[in-house]
Write an enzyme that holds these catalytic residues in place. Structure first.
Site, PDB file in Angstrom:
ATOM      1  N   GLY A  51      11.393   4.460 -43.191  1.00 26.79           N
ATOM      2  CA  GLY A  51      11.219   4.431 -41.622  1.00 26.79           C
ATOM      3  C   GLY A  51      11.693   3.156 -40.952  1.00 26.79           C
TER       4      GLY A  51
ATOM      5  CB  THR B  42      16.884   3.833 -39.009  1.00 31.18           C
ATOM      6  OG1 THR B  42      17.610   3.301 -39.788  1.00 31.18           O
ATOM      7  CG2 THR B  42      17.743   4.144 -37.908  1.00 31.18           C
TER       8      THR B  42
ATOM      9  CE  LYS C 193      21.346   0.512 -42.987  1.00 32.06           C
ATOM     10  NZ  LYS C 193      20.009  -0.018 -43.091  1.00 32.06           N
TER      11      LYS C 193
ATOM     12  CB  THR D 182      25.050   1.937 -49.500  1.00 29.19           C
ATOM     13  OG1 THR D 182      23.633   2.496 -49.524  1.00 29.19           O
ATOM     14  CG2 THR D 182      25.011   0.671 -49.840  1.00 29.19           C
TER      15      THR D 182
ATOM     16  CD  GLU E 244      17.889  -0.064 -40.397  1.00 29.12           C
ATOM     17  OE1 GLU E 244      18.159   0.918 -41.313  1.00 29.12           O
ATOM     18  OE2 GLU E 244      17.879   0.271 -39.258  1.00 29.12           O
TER      19      GLU E 244
END
Length: 215
Positions: free
Chosen positions: A15, A17, A38, A42, A116
């Site tokens: 969780g 994001t 970020k 990938t 993030e």
């Protein structure tokens, strides 16, 4: 240097994001100009950034100065293979200068940047670097997002110890989802016994932001 908060987790799909977007909205509601980065994503296929596009939409709603920002402006490095960056990059070194330039550009329009990560703390980035090393590289405070299902005691304490061992200031947030009703019975009693302050993403985002901002 602006305030930097690095959102990490006990594993993938915990969780990050979701939590990052809540942080952006909460800090923006306090009058702060927010930004988001970020560094590496990938699983980017045919130009579709699953996390990056969610973050881009959210940050534009929170900070009008970023209306012209592109997804590449918050995700400077991307790979198509949904794997650890070390694997997805075919064992190539990461271009840290590219990440630095993206962060510097963001900070021109921000008071605080939420960064993030990808996966958990010990996801390999390149031959020498794990995801946890990026937190110190950015001189950031960390938010460890953990889960509420069976096994969260072990996962939470292991990841917290990793941060403590590297002397990284951090807070911990529990992302409880539908189906995690057993948390209060099978995990919460232990945390209560050791005096561990359980802060939940959905219920306590304001307190979580207070703790992070003051570290």
């Amino acid at each position: 240097m602006k305030k930097r908060i690095f959102v990490t987790a006990t594993n993938t799909d915990i969780g990050k994001t979701y939590t990052t977007k809540l942080l952006l909205k909460e800090f923006a509601s306090r009058g702060l100009k927010v930004g988001v980065l970020k560094p590496i994503e990938t699983g980017v296929i045919d130009g579709v950034f699953p996390d990056g596009e969610e973050l881009l939409e959210c940050v534009k709603e929170c900070n009008s100065q970023l209306n012209n920002l592109s997804v590449e402006g918050i995700v400077p490095i991307s790979y198509s293979l949904p794997a650890a960056p070390f694997i997805a990059s075919n064992n190539q070194d990461i271009d840290y200068q590219k990440i630095d330039r993206a962060l510097q550009k963001l900070e021109e329009s921000c008071d605080i940047v939420i960064i993030e990560g990808a996966g958990g703390l010990y996801v390999p980035i390149d031959r020498r670097t794990m995801m946890i090393d990026l937190i110190s590289y950015f001189q950031a405070t960390a938010l460890l997002v953990t889960h509420c299902s069976l096994g969260c005691i072990n996962d939470t304490l292991l990841s917290s110890k990793a941060l403590l061992d590297k002397k990284i200031p951090h807070a911990i947030a529990f992302n409880c989802r539908a189906g995690d009703e057993s948390f209060e019975k099978i995990s919460a009693p232990y945390f209560s016994e050791i005096g561990f302050d359980v802060l939940k993403v959905d219920e306590n985002i304001d307190t979580i932001c207070d703790v992070l901002y003051n570290q």
